[in-house]
Enzyme design. Structure first.
Site, PDB file in Angstrom:
ATOM      1  N   CYS A   1       0.800  -1.303  -0.158  1.00  0.00           N
ATOM      2  CA  CYS A   1       0.006  -0.057   0.044  1.00  0.00           C
ATOM      3  C   CYS A   1       0.882   1.184   0.002  1.00  0.00           C
ATOM      4  O   CYS A   1       1.426   1.556  -0.804  1.00  0.00           O
ATOM      5  CB  CYS A   1      -0.889  -0.159   1.238  1.00  0.00           C
ATOM      6  SG  CYS A   1      -2.327   1.158   0.952  1.00  0.00           S
TER       7      CYS A   1
ATOM      8  N   HIS B   1      -3.544  -5.238   0.606  1.00  0.00           N
ATOM      9  CA  HIS B   1      -2.991  -5.689   1.881  1.00  0.00           C
ATOM     10  C   HIS B   1      -3.164  -7.103   1.946  1.00  0.00           C
ATOM     11  O   HIS B   1      -4.224  -7.696   2.504  1.00  0.00           O
ATOM     12  CB  HIS B   1      -3.751  -4.826   2.880  1.00  0.00           C
ATOM     13  CG  HIS B   1      -3.621  -3.352   3.325  1.00  0.00           C
ATOM     14  ND1 HIS B   1      -2.542  -3.122   3.870  1.00  0.00           N
ATOM     15  CD2 HIS B   1      -4.394  -2.423   2.657  1.00  0.00           C
ATOM     16  CE1 HIS B   1      -2.488  -1.850   3.923  1.00  0.00           C
ATOM     17  NE2 HIS B   1      -3.560  -1.313   3.270  1.00  0.00           N
TER      18      HIS B   1
ATOM     19  N   GLU C   1      -1.852  -8.930   4.105  1.00  0.00           N
ATOM     20  CA  GLU C   1      -2.067  -9.419   5.418  1.00  0.00           C
ATOM     21  C   GLU C   1      -3.219  -9.552   6.013  1.00  0.00           C
ATOM     22  O   GLU C   1      -3.312 -10.197   7.018  1.00  0.00           O
ATOM     23  CB  GLU C   1      -1.052  -8.534   6.361  1.00  0.00           C
ATOM     24  CG  GLU C   1      -1.609  -7.110   6.493  1.00  0.00           C
ATOM     25  CD  GLU C   1      -1.224  -6.104   5.448  1.00  0.00           C
ATOM     26  OE1 GLU C   1      -1.154  -5.045   5.738  1.00  0.00           O
ATOM     27  OE2 GLU C   1      -0.907  -6.567   4.344  1.00  0.00           O
TER      28      GLU C   1
ATOM     29  N   SER D   1       2.349 -14.185  38.161  1.00  0.00           N
ATOM     30  CA  SER D   1       1.048 -13.413  38.259  1.00  0.00           C
ATOM     31  C   SER D   1       0.007 -14.429  38.040  1.00  0.00           C
ATOM     32  O   SER D   1      -1.146 -14.319  38.477  1.00  0.00           O
ATOM     33  CB  SER D   1       0.921 -12.493  37.088  1.00  0.00           C
ATOM     34  OG  SER D   1       0.927 -13.254  35.851  1.00  0.00           O
ATOM     35  N   GLY D   2       0.414 -15.677  37.790  1.00  0.00           N
ATOM     36  CA  GLY D   2      -0.666 -16.887  37.636  1.00  0.00           C
ATOM     37  C   GLY D   2      -1.031 -16.837  36.162  1.00  0.00           C
ATOM     38  O   GLY D   2      -1.795 -17.775  35.787  1.00  0.00           O
ATOM     39  N   GLY D   3      -0.471 -15.984  35.268  1.00  0.00           N
ATOM     40  CA  GLY D   3      -0.847 -16.001  33.974  1.00  0.00           C
ATOM     41  C   GLY D   3       0.177 -16.837  32.938  1.00  0.00           C
ATOM     42  O   GLY D   3       1.041 -17.065  33.629  1.00  0.00           O
ATOM     43  N   VAL D   4      -0.179 -17.020  31.983  1.00  0.00           N
ATOM     44  CA  VAL D   4       0.494 -17.668  30.812  1.00  0.00           C
ATOM     45  C   VAL D   4       2.030 -17.050  30.791  1.00  0.00           C
ATOM     46  O   VAL D   4       2.917 -17.785  30.708  1.00  0.00           O
ATOM     47  CB  VAL D   4      -0.277 -17.679  29.607  1.00  0.00           C
ATOM     48  CG1 VAL D   4       0.588 -18.424  28.479  1.00  0.00           C
ATOM     49  CG2 VAL D   4      -1.523 -18.346  29.681  1.00  0.00           C
ATOM     50  N   ASP D   5       2.063 -15.618  30.407  1.00  0.00           N
ATOM     51  CA  ASP D   5       3.440 -15.098  30.067  1.00  0.00           C
ATOM     52  C   ASP D   5       4.239 -15.236  31.180  1.00  0.00           C
ATOM     53  O   ASP D   5       5.326 -15.828  30.950  1.00  0.00           O
ATOM     54  CB  ASP D   5       3.134 -13.599  29.751  1.00  0.00           C
ATOM     55  CG  ASP D   5       2.087 -13.432  28.656  1.00  0.00           C
ATOM     56  OD1 ASP D   5       1.939 -14.301  27.898  1.00  0.00           O
ATOM     57  OD2 ASP D   5       1.352 -12.426  28.740  1.00  0.00           O
ATOM     58  N   SER D   6       4.129 -14.991  32.407  1.00  0.00           N
ATOM     59  CA  SER D   6       4.799 -14.711  33.442  1.00  0.00           C
ATOM     60  C   SER D   6       5.475 -16.451  33.634  1.00  0.00           C
ATOM     61  O   SER D   6       6.324 -16.738  33.886  1.00  0.00           O
ATOM     62  CB  SER D   6       4.431 -14.286  34.840  1.00  0.00           C
ATOM     63  OG  SER D   6       3.266 -14.752  35.486  1.00  0.00           O
TER      64      SER D   6
END
Length: 510
Positions: free
Chosen positions: A80, A168, A170, A222-227
């Site tokens: 574009c 585009h 994508e 934190s209990g989350g996926v990332d940490s």
């Protein structure tokens, strides 16, 4: 060394989608502002120029000298605006379109053979979004595709690996978009498609060993996926030199501190639980502006970690579960665009901090973090857990934060999340939560008039959090949840449901 595709961002809303498509091909890529290009080396296999809200004719239009890339014969693909800038700077002509094209169009591949469009059907659907178009190609360039309204919808250099597309690829509405990216990344740039979860784990562990040496790391869980995935990666690299701290900041979900702490101990992580509610409530006292609250929470986290580690001099690093969207949204890597927010892992850090920061996941999108976690054997129950913001309920309480408001929102949130699980809807939602609004509304309970709080429920579907659609939960489910909240949570008499998508809204309200 890690081969990569470099994406230069000129401010397009679709730039992150370009990265997603390339990552899906098991090829590593990075997004950088057009005016902050990293060093180019032999591992840079290709260059993609994003779209932009600008016209090439505007005085402030972002422009780029492509000479270095062309000299090194690095393949270039302009999309574009990127295509228009490419044509304009190489001696072609770009004019304002008589009719702005936005939406679906039919692409026709021209007879001129092109490696970029190899294998595409003669006609396919593409997504257009532009007000300008290329009217005259530079010397040594040929048209490779057109639409009914655009005679030059795609072009290529006769002998060099340089291409431009007016549409585009994508965007999912461009039906052959992935084939085009595969042609560019694999056939033209000759990337090996070797960037897999297994290779990421192996490379990350080696890099972390080299970076950290004998130093110890403290990591906020934190209990989350990332940490959690970050902790397991660090644990693979340095073992017991990783010290994990799970902080009760008073902004967690109901019973989360006790339940998550027990789960981590079962995983064999070296973890300590810290009750720091009052530290955070004090830091937040009187603050109402979202950025101020985020930064206060970030600083309080650092204060807690430094207090916990001041008598352990061998700890030199603070580990964080920062992922790529956090970096993208916190630093203006969207060319001329503005920062959306300061993420707690990025914008919330004070300028002077005693601990250095290590972020093993900062190049990954959320779904890639889950793939890495799955490859390391983490339980599916944890990997499927909804994202939860690092500042917790502090940014789901609009206005000032108090212990009383947190208690109300915890009850509301627990009813909503537990009901999603009970009705087998949890897995269909990418993220869900409740917001406590800074308004009261009139209601009637029994024979009495009430004037109590309003809560908003939010549930979205998404792949990586960069874009999201509101989740069309059944009306009967929403009615049941609303009824339970109003009947069981004292102080709430009205429930609303957020039907905004991202963009233009964000997932969180603050």
């Amino acid at each position: 060394m890690l081969e990569k595709i470099l994406i230069l961002d000129f401010g397009s809303q679709y730039t992150q989608l370009i990265a997603r498509r390339i990552r899906e091909l098991n090829v590593y890529c990075e997004i950088h502002p057009f005016n902050k290009i990293p060093p180019i080396d032999t591992n840079t296999k290709g260059l993609i120029l994003s779209g932009s809200p600008f016209s090439v004719h505007q005085p402030e239009a972002p422009l780029l000298d492509l000479g270095t890339f062309k000299t090194q014969k690095i393949p270039i693909l302009g999309l574009c605006y990127g295509a228009q800038m490419l044509a304009q700077t190489q001696g072609g002509q770009v004019l304002k379109s008589e009719l702005r094209e936005y939406g679906r169009a039919t692409l026709e591949v021209l007879g001129q053979e092109s490696a970029l469009l190899a294998g595409l059907p003669q006609k396919s659907q593409v997504w257009m979004s532009h007000g300008d178009s290329v009217s005259q190609l530079p010397a040594d360039y040929v048209g490779i595709a057109r639409t009914e309204g655009i005679p030059i919808a795609g072009f290529a250099h006769r002998s060099e690996p340089v291409f431009g597309l007016q549409f585009h690829p994508e965007v999912t509405h461009s039906t052959e978009g992935m084939k085009i990216f595969q042609n560019f990344v694999v056939s033209i740039c000759q990337c090996s498609q070797s960037w897999t979860p297994a290779s990421f784990i192996e490379g990350s562990v080696q890099n972390l060993k080299h970076l950290l040496g004998q130093d110890e790391v403290v990591l906020a869980l934190s209990g989350g996926v990332d940490s959690t995935v970050a902790a397991v990666l660090l644990n693979k690299a340095i073992g017991n030199k990783l010290r994990c701290i799970f902080v009760d900041n008073g902004l967690l979900r109901k019973n989360e501190f006790e339940e998550v702490l027990a789960g981590y101990r079962d995983m064999g992580l070296n973890i300590k639980g810290v009750n720091a509610k009052e530290v955070f409530y004090t830091a937040l006292a009187g603050l109402t502006e979202p950025e101020a609250k985020r930064k206060a929470i970030g600083k309080a986290f650092i204060d807690v970690f430094e207090a916990e580690t001041q008598n352990v001099p061998q700890i030199k690093w603070l580990g964080q579960g920062t992922i790529y969207p956090d970096v993208i949204e916190s630093v203006s890597v969207k060319g001329p665009s503005a920062t959306i927010k300061s993420h707690h892992n990025v914008g919330g850090l004070p300028e002077k901090m005693k601990l250095k920061v290590v972020e093993p996941l900062k190049t990954l999108f959320k779904d890639e973090v889950r793939r890495v976690g799955r490859a390391m054997g983490l339980p599916e129950q944890l990997l499927g857990r909804h994202p939860f913001p690092g500042p917790g309920l502090g940014i789901r309480i609009l206005g000032d934060v108090t212990a009383e408001k947190v208690a109300i929102l915890q009850e509301v949130d627990a009813i909503f999340i537990n009901k999603l699980k009970e009705k087998d809807l949890y897995k269909d939602v990418w993220q869900a939560g409740a917001m406590l609004l800074p308004v009261n509304s009139v209601g009637v309970m029994g024979d009495e008039r009430t004037y109590e709080r309003v809560v908003a429920l939010r549930a979205v579907t998404s792949l990586d959090g960069m874009t999201a659609d509101w989740c069309q939960l059944p009306y009967s489910f929403l009615a049941e949840v609303s009824n339970d909240i109003i009947n069981r949570v004292k102080g709430v008499n009205r429930v609303v449901y957020d039907i905004s998508s991202k963009p233009p809204a964000t997932i969180e309200w603050e």
